[in-house]
Write an enzyme that holds these catalytic residues in place. Structure first.
Site, PDB file in Angstrom:
ATOM      1  CG  HIS B 265      -1.866   1.109   1.351  1.00 46.04           C
ATOM      2  ND1 HIS B 265      -3.182   1.021   0.958  1.00 46.04           N
ATOM      3  CD2 HIS B 265      -1.705   2.371   1.809  1.00 46.04           C
ATOM      4  CE1 HIS B 265      -3.788   2.188   1.165  1.00 46.04           C
ATOM      5  NE2 HIS B 265      -2.915   3.019   1.688  1.00 46.04           N
ATOM      6  CD  GLU B 266       1.479   3.591   3.679  1.00 41.94           C
ATOM      7  OE1 GLU B 266       1.625   4.640   3.023  1.00 41.94           O
ATOM      8  OE2 GLU B 266       0.457   3.351   4.366  1.00 41.94           O
TER       9      GLU B 266
END
Lengths: 501, 501
Positions: B265-266
């Site tokens: 995600h990051e």
């Protein structure tokens, strides 16, 4: 605290906060930043440095300083308020003497010289560095002229790092122990005693090096709730506040001393900053008094505590527990001798306690002659090598390990070197005073207790921040001036014992 | 580029550099700073934020914008120059509409509310938070009034996070897939199919979790020469430039998904920032277009790639090599089902793909009604629970896991929640377009090749930074507007297959 003083503090806070942000940008640059971030980072640092300088040198600062001064009503010299106005007033005076064009020229010249020097050192090509260094010396002279001086342009340059110190005084201090140092090194060489540091040149896994070094500086009193440690290629300490004073370390897997004594050294710097009084924390006087004062503390913890026989009586078993295979069978005396072996080196940063100040004297003599016009840049390599031979009895085989070894000149740091040697002198003066006040300190250190010493240093040095100069602090603490006698006596005793002199 | 445009860029650079320094101060605060540094840090951040705001809202900005505008000579809408003037002009307009007194009130109210909320959540005491939240809603309305709106005050608030989006459009999009989501969750519940995630709930040593997660995001295309990863309690991504875009991760030793999918995600956020064009890097338009656009990219890599069957055909053997004892014998289908188990939860941040948007809808409905005056703060807990029951078929047992769970309202972030759901919708729209352009993408992903996908995203989204709004980008890429049909169809297909619907 009057209304004008309050306004001044608010104004200075803003400038100081920009300065703190720049420090974090530099810390991150050396500790965390990925390579791709370099270009953008340089721009951000340049902008913040300019903003800080513009705000600080604005007429508003002068007006607020004057208004606050008028309001002081004879507050004591050592009060926070009087100290702030005195010290910041001096800062302001110096900062406003440099015209913007000279600041920009200097920034450009040092950035360019640093790149040229990096390559010249790699290729052992002093001639390639010569024009860049000539420009730096010329700009240093122009800066000295702007700042003003009475005796020697080098006086003006030194003020950046060691306020109140003079070239004449440094020369006197250095000449006062140079012959003894040269004689000591010659005597050690002729002693026939060989001290081996082979025990330190084994494979020491980095994780264990780190664990044991951190455990020891924590025992010294370095507070990890108000600090942290990271890895950096060129170790340094960095303070953001008394609540956040960080250290960095470089590890060498096959040689124990750099990380171990480097951590003690940076821990000394950081404990100084952690010890500053809350009442001046976050202000422009809430940091160490000078580079020499700072170095006195890193050296005190690294050498006077960290390379002493008594200390290792307590610390060696811990080191042995971390490295049972490498050190399990070493006795205290062998270990103590190994970490104190005297071995003249071409390289300053590898120098032992006995030879360190000679490296500094050499540089001081050369750079003060450069700015006095007594020495030409082109003659530096020859003069470097001749003096090196005279002091150490050996000649550097290349300029890479001679005149080109240090980053300082390429960075414009002329007048900086003496502070290392002044720190060594002061470390012994202060340590002797602490023991005079608390004769139990050596026995406590031998038992792994450091709080009496740390507390004495906090009370007499750390808490005051920049309220006093190094000279003022020395006078307050020792009742006299900085001197070389204590240092040379310490070395003669310590190494006389080690080398049967 | 004309002389006035050049002057504008120089002026904005200074402001942007202050902003970048503040970002580093915040990154360090969450990643490196020792606890003792908190107080000083808050002061430095406050000063730099104020300086940035003062400089940006100064009349000089307006003058330079106007002069540069006059010089544009009909440069194309999508040129860097025209985009800069358009986007920064809108930023300036918004920033100057808030009176200083309202900015200060808001800063004070949110700082205070955050502390109250932290305690109220711990003690399940909504009544204690009620007055603070009432004040925040009141201030949000005053901010909306200053910014201006035609239909709904919530429109004005959303512009901070998703420029050009309206309350009516969000409502239409949400209402367009809410019944299908509710029905999907009910059908999954009634399916009789049980999907176990027990395989993910074993002991997974953190070092191996880290190694394998980093290896995978590097394979995605996250460039570690222009990034780095650290540990943080609340993971986030932070960009300093396209050459320095960092991620953070939180590790849970007995549950694999948080670190693994959190890193994907990051990494998605950071790859977006690494992909921004060099020509706008270091300017105010050199960052992601909006929160919704950013979330579309974190979700695309986390879910559409990272939770797909094809991807794990390539990735599972690597995970098994890292965790032979825990996962050595698991088959692809069991693993794929485990990471996609649908399990309605009270907590938004633990929600799976099928239930996530329902959590957002609930919040959007409540907060838009709050600012419209249709709902009283005092009635929030009752209304929260009633809607939760209607959408999920269960009622939160406490406000701690209900209306008090999110940090957003206490931080003044009203109008922020919809961007999460918009990101989910867009992630599928964009992914479908990428596959339409390059039908080989799924097969490439199944072979561990991600460059065709990443390159398509760079060309169509990342490089443009903030030159276009999310709506403009969606129009350019899909030929139409943001819509919910693609997303709900994706969910129905994926979970229909998993739960035999």
């Amino acid at each position: 605290m009057g209304e004008h003083y309050r306004q001044l503090v608010e104004h200075l806070n803003e400038i100081y906060h920009i300065n703190r942000a720049t420090s974090l940008l530099r810390w991150d640059q050396q500790v965390s930043m990925p390579p791709g971030g370099a270009h953008a980072r340089a721009g951000v640092i340049a902008t913040l440095s300019r903003l800080e300088h513009e705000r600080f040198t604005s007429p508003q600062t002068a007006d607020l300083l004057a208004a606050a001064q008028a309001e002081l009503n004879g507050a004591a010299y050592d009060s926070d308020e009087a100290s702030m106005l005195r010290v910041v007033g001096q800062d302001y005076d110096r900062a406003t003497r440099l015209p913007a064009e000279l600041v920009a020229d200097y920034a450009e010249a040092t950035a360019s010289a640093h790149k040229i020097w990096t390559h010249a050192r790699q290729t052992n090509d002093f001639a390639a560095f010569e024009p860049a260094l000539e420009r730096i010396v010329d700009l240093a002279l122009r800066r000295a002229d702007q700042w003003g001086y009475t005796d020697h342009p080098y006086d003006a340059l030194m003020q950046q790092y060691e306020r109140g110190m003079t070239t004449a005084r440094v020369r006197e201090l250095f000449d006062g122990h140079k012959p003894q140092l040269v004689a000591l090194i010659a005597a050690i060489k002729d002693s026939g005693v060989t001290v081996s540091d082979a025990i330190l040149r084994q494979r020491f896994p980095i994780d264990q090096q780190n664990t044991v070094a951190l455990k020891i500086v924590e025992a010294f009193g370095y507070d990890f709730k108000r600090g942290r440690q990271d890895v950096a290629v060129h170790p340094f300490a960095m303070r953001f506040s008394r609540g956040d004073a960080r250290i960095t370390t470089r590890f060498t897997e096959d040689y124990l001393p750099p990380a171990l004594f480097g951590t003690f050294h940076e821990g000394g710097h950081a404990m100084y900053e952690q010890g500053i009084s809350e009442t001046i924390d976050g202000t422009m006087i809430g940091c160490g008094a000078s580079l020499g004062m700072h170095e006195s503390q890193s050296r005190l913890w690294e050498n006077l505590v960290g390379r002493s026989r008594g200390f290792w009586g307590w610390a060696l078993p811990q080191l042995q527990a971390a490295f049972p295979d490498q050190l399990g069978s070493v006795d205290l005396e062998t270990f103590y001798r190994a970490i104190n072996a005297v071995q003249p080196s071409y390289i300053r940063v590898e120098a032992d306690e006995a030879t360190y100040n000679l490296h500094i004297m050499l540089r001081f003599e050369l750079e003060s002659d450069l700015v006095a016009g007594k020495l030409k840049v082109a003659d530096l390599p020859r003069e470097w090598n001749a003096r090196f031979e005279a002091y150490f009895g050996m000649t550097p085989p290349t300029d890479t390990v001679g005149v080109l070894q240090d980053v300082h000149w390429s960075s414009g740091l002329i007048g900086y070197f003496p502070t290392y040697a002044l720190g060594n002198l002061l470390s012994v003066q202060f340590y002797n005073e602490a023991i005079k006040a608390h004769p139990t300190i050596p026995a406590e250190i031998a038992a792994g207790k450091f709080d009496t010493l740390l507390n004495w240093l906090c009370v007499h040095i750390y808490q005051h921040g920049r309220k006093f100069t190094a000279q003022e602090l020395t006078e307050r603490i020792t009742g006299g001036a900085i001197r070389s006698e204590d240092y040379i006596q310490y070395l003669q005793t310590k190494f006389g014992d080690l080398y049967n002199l």
